[in-house]
Design an enzyme around this catalytic site. Sequence first.
Site, PDB file in Angstrom:
ATOM      1  N   ARG A 113       0.832  -1.213   0.000  1.00 12.51           N
ATOM      2  CA  ARG A 113       0.000   0.000   0.000  1.00 12.51           C
ATOM      3  C   ARG A 113       0.865   1.260   0.000  1.00 12.51           C
ATOM      4  O   ARG A 113       0.491   2.274  -0.592  1.00 12.51           O
ATOM      5  CB  ARG A 113      -0.911   0.000   1.230  1.00 12.51           C
ATOM      6  CG  ARG A 113      -1.901  -1.153   1.275  1.00 12.51           C
ATOM      7  CD  ARG A 113      -2.936  -1.077   0.169  1.00 12.51           C
ATOM      8  NE  ARG A 113      -3.950  -2.112   0.327  1.00 12.51           N
ATOM      9  CZ  ARG A 113      -3.874  -3.310  -0.224  1.00 12.51           C
ATOM     10  NH1 ARG A 113      -2.801  -3.618  -0.941  1.00 12.51           N
ATOM     11  NH2 ARG A 113      -4.841  -4.196  -0.039  1.00 12.51           N
ATOM     12  N   LYS A 161      -5.967   0.753   2.980  1.00 12.37           N
ATOM     13  CA  LYS A 161      -7.012  -0.256   3.098  1.00 12.37           C
ATOM     14  C   LYS A 161      -6.634  -1.278   4.165  1.00 12.37           C
ATOM     15  O   LYS A 161      -5.558  -1.861   4.150  1.00 12.37           O
ATOM     16  CB  LYS A 161      -7.206  -0.949   1.750  1.00 12.37           C
ATOM     17  CG  LYS A 161      -8.322  -1.984   1.758  1.00 12.37           C
ATOM     18  CD  LYS A 161      -8.480  -2.630   0.389  1.00 12.37           C
ATOM     19  CE  LYS A 161      -9.593  -3.675   0.406  1.00 12.37           C
ATOM     20  NZ  LYS A 161      -9.744  -4.319  -0.923  1.00 12.37           N
TER      21      LYS A 161
END
Length: 368
Positions: free
Chosen positions: A299, A333
């Site tokens: 990420r 996320k």
Amino acid sequence: MLVQVSHLIKLGLMVLVITAAGAVNIYSWRDIYDLYDFMRILFSLVDSLSVLCLCVSRTSIVPSKYLMTMMLIVMMIGLYYFARHSELQSRELFLWKIGVHDQKERVFEIRRWNEALVTNMLPEHVAKHFLGSKKRDEELYNQSYNEIGVMFASIPNFSDFYTEESINNGGIECLRILNEIISDFDSLLDRDEFRCITKIKTIGSTYMAASGLTPESYTNGYSSRQPEDQSLIERWQHLADLADFALAMKVILNNLNKQSFNNFMLRIGLNKGGVLAGVIGARKPHYDIWGNTVNVASRMESTGVMGNIQVDCYGILREYGFRFVRRGPIFVKGKGELLTFFMKGKDTTNISGGPVITALPHQVGDFS
């Protein structure tokens, strides 16, 4: 010496010896043999007390000089066949030894190739685990690590560069450039300062690597000292090496851009934490790492900005003299909002060899 002589030479020597011995028996010593035969006949006559026995003895006795010569000839023939048999066995043994030596060399060469192939497919310490002992196919190699650095580095604008038009030979020229980039990244791992870094895999134009997995990192159980006895600088030196590796990748790519007149840019994400490492697959086995640390590092890369190295482990890396620009909180996320930083470079060290701790820069503007 005679053991190594050819059987034909042995036969010739024996023929000469037998000829000489036969000549001596028949001509030089014939009186002695005739006297021996006469004495034997006389003793037979005295014992038998019969004329008939005398006649039979005269007709049945072969002269000793000829009998001795025939015995020598029979002995010569036996020795010749024995010498011939021994020579054939020696030749077969010699050829067998040569064949065994060649087979050993081939086995050694094949083993060396296999070891090189396994070492290229798996990290060196994992390859030694499989090559050092007999492992069953169903056995699973796995290892847990508590303090690992993970890096994802991608070239987002490579997908725009890749085309399958005829000018690029159906995309082959694009792949050749990507192979050159990845190969140059791999060559960095041969340096001593990056010996703690392990390449995990490449996915398209994304390069994944980790630090702290090898015994050279002296952490995660590879050191004789307990983690609480090691300082922060000692425990996370491999993470600093991974950050240096990311900066070196940017330099490598800039040099390639100058040579190929391209404008590729890296987008890199770094994270630290615990992972689970293992080898999966019965064919083409693959070494990989799993865990929340890997997901966050991914990420960090995917939410980053091209040309920048985004990290959320600022607190540790700043102790090694790295310079940072605060980006601010971003949504990740599965993790919510994380405070991230862009790593811009590294300061030089003090004369004493200690790292320079830089102050936190002010937050920069919007990068979206």
